[in-house]
Design an enzyme around this catalytic site. Structure first.
Site, PDB file in Angstrom:
ATOM      1  N   GLY A 298     -41.362  30.627  11.396  1.00  0.00           N
ATOM      2  CA  GLY A 298     -40.135  31.346  11.692  1.00  0.00           C
ATOM      3  C   GLY A 298     -40.314  32.824  11.434  1.00  0.00           C
TER       4      GLY A 298
ATOM      5  CD  GLN B 138     -39.502  37.696   8.237  1.00  0.00           C
ATOM      6  OE1 GLN B 138     -38.995  36.878   8.983  1.00  0.00           O
ATOM      7  NE2 GLN B 138     -40.476  37.391   7.400  1.00  0.00           N
TER       8      GLN B 138
ATOM      9  CG  HIS C 208     -35.826  37.187   6.436  1.00  0.00           C
ATOM     10  ND1 HIS C 208     -36.298  38.095   5.512  1.00  0.00           N
ATOM     11  CD2 HIS C 208     -36.764  36.210   6.497  1.00  0.00           C
ATOM     12  CE1 HIS C 208     -37.465  37.650   5.028  1.00  0.00           C
ATOM     13  NE2 HIS C 208     -37.764  36.511   5.602  1.00  0.00           N
TER      14      HIS C 208
END
Ligand code: ZN
Length: 152
Positions: A34, A39, A122
């Site tokens: 994932g 990110q 995230h």
């Protein structure tokens, strides 16, 4: 970047499709299951997961229902080589925006549910290290023993 709360997407456009492509390419390059947009330096609510060869791309994903709980070790492509025990819901229902702008729901359990919870975190600026089970430490695996297959 990893601590930013990401912006919601208003509609699918070229840049979103490109971002999804970049996420899939990066996730695959590192063998992760994932990856979320922050990110790779984009503070947007876009994420991809691939578990058991099933690829999901989710925009504006949020958890609308969860039940059960399980503790397992997980890692993160943004914190390479560190693993830690995290408690997650066993089953989740996730709502996201489909390409036609409609909201759709997905049910998930097991490792897919864990990956989705990690990636949605995230997009809210939360890292798995914030959720370590009390009394457990991060485990460093060393560069000779890469275990990216459990990283998200
Ligand atoms: Zn991660």
């Amino acid at each position: 970047m990893l601590r930013k709360k990401c912006s919601r997407i208003r509609k699918y456009d070229k840049s979103i499709y490109q971002l999804i492509e970049d996420l899939i390419e990066t996730m695959d390059a590192y063998g992760g299951i994932g990856l979320a947009a922050p990110q790779i330096g984009r503070p947007l609510k876009v994420l991809v997961v691939r578990v058991n060869d099933v690829l999901m791309t989710l925009v504006n994903a949020e958890i609308v229902h969860e039940n059960g709980s399980e503790i397992d070790e997980e890692g993160c492509l943004s914190l390479p080589l560190y693993y830690g025990k995290v408690e997650r819901a066993s089953r989740v229902t996730v709502k996201s925006m489909a390409e036609n702008g409609k909201m759709v729901k997905h049910k998930a359990e097991g490792i897919l549910a864990r990956a989705l919870q990690h990636e949605i975190d995230h997009t809210n600026g939360v890292l798995f290290t914030d959720r370590l089970v009390e009394g457990s430490d991060l485990r460093y695996v060393g560069t000779d023993d890469v275990e990216y297959e459990r990283s998200v």
